[in-house]
Design an enzyme around this catalytic site. Sequence first.
Site, PDB file in Angstrom:
ATOM      1  N   LYS A  31       0.876  -0.860   0.181  1.00  0.00           N
ATOM      2  CA  LYS A  31       0.155  -0.176  -0.169  1.00  0.00           C
ATOM      3  C   LYS A  31       1.026   0.785   0.411  1.00  0.00           C
ATOM      4  O   LYS A  31       1.371   1.381   1.172  1.00  0.00           O
ATOM      5  CB  LYS A  31      -0.964   0.174   1.130  1.00  0.00           C
ATOM      6  CG  LYS A  31      -1.982   0.788   1.145  1.00  0.00           C
ATOM      7  CD  LYS A  31      -2.559   0.873   2.453  1.00  0.00           C
ATOM      8  CE  LYS A  31      -4.177   2.364   2.333  1.00  0.00           C
ATOM      9  NZ  LYS A  31      -5.214   1.512   2.752  1.00  0.00           N
ATOM     10  N   SER A  79      -2.757   7.603   5.244  1.00  0.00           N
ATOM     11  CA  SER A  79      -3.277   8.361   6.495  1.00  0.00           C
ATOM     12  C   SER A  79      -4.300   8.322   7.766  1.00  0.00           C
ATOM     13  O   SER A  79      -5.187   6.666   6.777  1.00  0.00           O
ATOM     14  CB  SER A  79      -3.938   9.274   5.189  1.00  0.00           C
ATOM     15  OG  SER A  79      -5.487   9.008   4.361  1.00  0.00           O
ATOM     16  N   GLY A 131      -5.775   0.064  -2.769  1.00  0.00           N
ATOM     17  CA  GLY A 131      -5.344   1.377  -3.011  1.00  0.00           C
ATOM     18  C   GLY A 131      -5.704   2.199  -1.505  1.00  0.00           C
ATOM     19  O   GLY A 131      -6.346   1.529  -0.711  1.00  0.00           O
ATOM     20  N   ASN A 171     -18.829  -7.410  -0.908  1.00  0.00           N
ATOM     21  CA  ASN A 171     -17.948  -7.841   0.420  1.00  0.00           C
ATOM     22  C   ASN A 171     -19.543  -7.794   1.535  1.00  0.00           C
ATOM     23  O   ASN A 171     -20.318  -6.778   1.452  1.00  0.00           O
ATOM     24  CB  ASN A 171     -17.056  -6.583   0.935  1.00  0.00           C
ATOM     25  CG  ASN A 171     -16.612  -6.437   2.513  1.00  0.00           C
ATOM     26  OD1 ASN A 171     -16.544  -7.727   3.142  1.00  0.00           O
ATOM     27  ND2 ASN A 171     -16.239  -5.612   2.988  1.00  0.00           N
ATOM     28  N   LYS A 172     -19.528  -7.433   2.620  1.00  0.00           N
ATOM     29  CA  LYS A 172     -20.263  -7.439   3.383  1.00  0.00           C
ATOM     30  C   LYS A 172     -22.098  -8.199   2.981  1.00  0.00           C
ATOM     31  O   LYS A 172     -22.785  -7.885   3.202  1.00  0.00           O
ATOM     32  CB  LYS A 172     -20.552  -5.945   4.183  1.00  0.00           C
ATOM     33  CG  LYS A 172     -19.432  -5.463   4.720  1.00  0.00           C
ATOM     34  CD  LYS A 172     -19.308  -4.270   4.932  1.00  0.00           C
ATOM     35  CE  LYS A 172     -18.639  -2.984   5.686  1.00  0.00           C
ATOM     36  NZ  LYS A 172     -17.957  -1.812   5.827  1.00  0.00           N
TER      37      LYS A 172
END
Length: 241
Positions: free
Chosen positions: A38, A42, A117, A180-181
């Site tokens: 990666k 931040s 990303g 996902n989820k």
Amino acid sequence: MAKGIFIVGTDTDIGKTVVTAGLMHVLRSRGYNAVYFKAALSGALEIDNKLIPSDTKLVSDVSKLEEPYENITPYVYRTGVSPHLAARLENNPMDLDIVKEKYVYLKEKYDFIIAEGSGGIVCPLIDDGRGVYTIGNLIKDLNMSVIIVASAGLGTINHTVLTAKYIENLGIKIEGIIINKYEKDLFYDDNIGMIEKITKLPIVAKLKNIKDMNDNEIEAIRIHSEKAFSAENIIKHMEQL
């Protein structure tokens, strides 16, 4: 020579780090020499006056990867904003030569690279007056194909289709989509079917909504990813770097 794939989310906090951690676990637990990458993170954790890239830590913990953080996430920012702004606020601009040096080092050391990303495909990494450099630009420079991570819930058709079309317009190959989820539900299944029809992209896998994350996050990701992913299927969607 290494093979790899770049994981792109349809939005921030879509769960691409959990998906990436699961993919890494499935590969490494079966003996594959795989690494995570990666370029910038931040909103890092601060522990004992040291910045810790939380996503990198999670992936490393889940997959038992022991590569030093500075090699797999060369730019780590305290401020929880887009990397280009965090870099400006903290006076630590990204140097693409350093990012590419780390990437080449990993390609030479490992057989498989799963890159992740920051934010979505248009997330800006650099804004230095010469133009905006985004995640999409980085993917092209690293010559990687992508897998999109999307949710199954409300709004996902629009978010996923727009993400896919933007990536295609950049000339980047999309290997497929990971949902996902996911929960077995008529609404979710209809969303997924509509995404397939409009994008003409395959659904690579569906990862359940991990409800027990707070109890034992690492083990929960391992268990659910082993049900959702196979090493052979992951590798099938990787390309030579």
